[in-house]
Scaffold this motif. Structure first.
Motif, short mmCIF file in Angstrom:
data_model
loop_
_atom_site.label_atom_id
_atom_site.label_comp_id
_atom_site.label_asym_id
_atom_site.label_seq_id
_atom_site.Cartn_x
_atom_site.Cartn_y
_atom_site.Cartn_z
N ASP A 166 -4.51 4.62 -1.27
CA ASP A 166 -3.55 3.87 -2.09
C ASP A 166 -4.19 2.72 -2.85
OD1 ASP A 166 -1.33 5.46 -1.47
OD2 ASP A 166 -1.03 4.39 0.43
N ALA A 167 -5.51 2.61 -2.81
CA ALA A 167 -6.20 1.55 -3.56
C ALA A 167 -6.12 1.84 -5.06
CB ALA A 167 -7.66 1.47 -3.13
N SER A 168 -6.23 0.81 -5.85
CA SER A 168 -6.24 1.01 -7.30
C SER A 168 -7.58 1.64 -7.69
CB SER A 168 -6.07 -0.31 -8.04
OG SER A 168 -7.24 -1.10 -7.93
N ILE A 183 -3.84 5.01 -9.14
CA ILE A 183 -4.40 4.81 -7.82
C ILE A 183 -5.30 5.98 -7.43
CG2 ILE A 183 -2.54 3.29 -7.03
CD1 ILE A 183 -1.34 5.68 -5.55
#
Length: 132
Positions: A21-23, A73
């Motif tokens: 879910d990180a950018s 993401i």
């Protein structure tokens, strides 16, 4: 002889990772900071859920520029289908041959369902050099 060496002896024990879910911007920063061509993508439990490469990031950036949108993401761009992983006790020659056949530069190493390392072409070359 090289064929008796297990991956555990040459794998990177703490590969660069990013959360699914990180950018994408954060993932690109990890790639640049660690000077790697890709990242293992993990979930909250530390299980491998995908691979994100430099090319995946570049593809997303160019798409965002073209469509005038944000990059999104990691989960939107990572490869997650049919991931091929290795076990740390696998024979290094077998893994190297399979990586060549599949044209892959890295292979996550998983034990008991958890990401514990990664083997890359560079580690394979080191193994060959050590046993030359």
């Amino acid at each position: 002889m090289l064929q008796s060496v297990s991956l555990r002896d040459y794998m990177l024990p703490h590969p660069a990772t990013v959360h699914l879910d990180a950018s994408l911007s954060d993932a690109m920063a990890v790639i640049i900071e660690n000077r790697v061509s890709g990242l293992c993508v993990v979930n909250d439990q530390g299980s491998l859920v995908g691979i994100l490469s430099e090319l995946d990031c570049l593809r997303s950036i160019l798409g965002a520029v073209y469509n005038n949108t944000s990059t999104g993401i990691v989960r939107d761009y990572m490869a997650s289908d049919n991931l091929i992983v290795a076990h740390p006790d696998e024979d290094i020659v077998d893994v190297a041959q399979d990586m060549l056949m599949n044209n892959k530069r890295r292979r996550p190493v998983v034990e008991n369902g958890r990401l514990i390392g990664q083997i890359t072409c560079r580690q394979l070359l080191k193994a060959v050099q050590d046993f030359k």
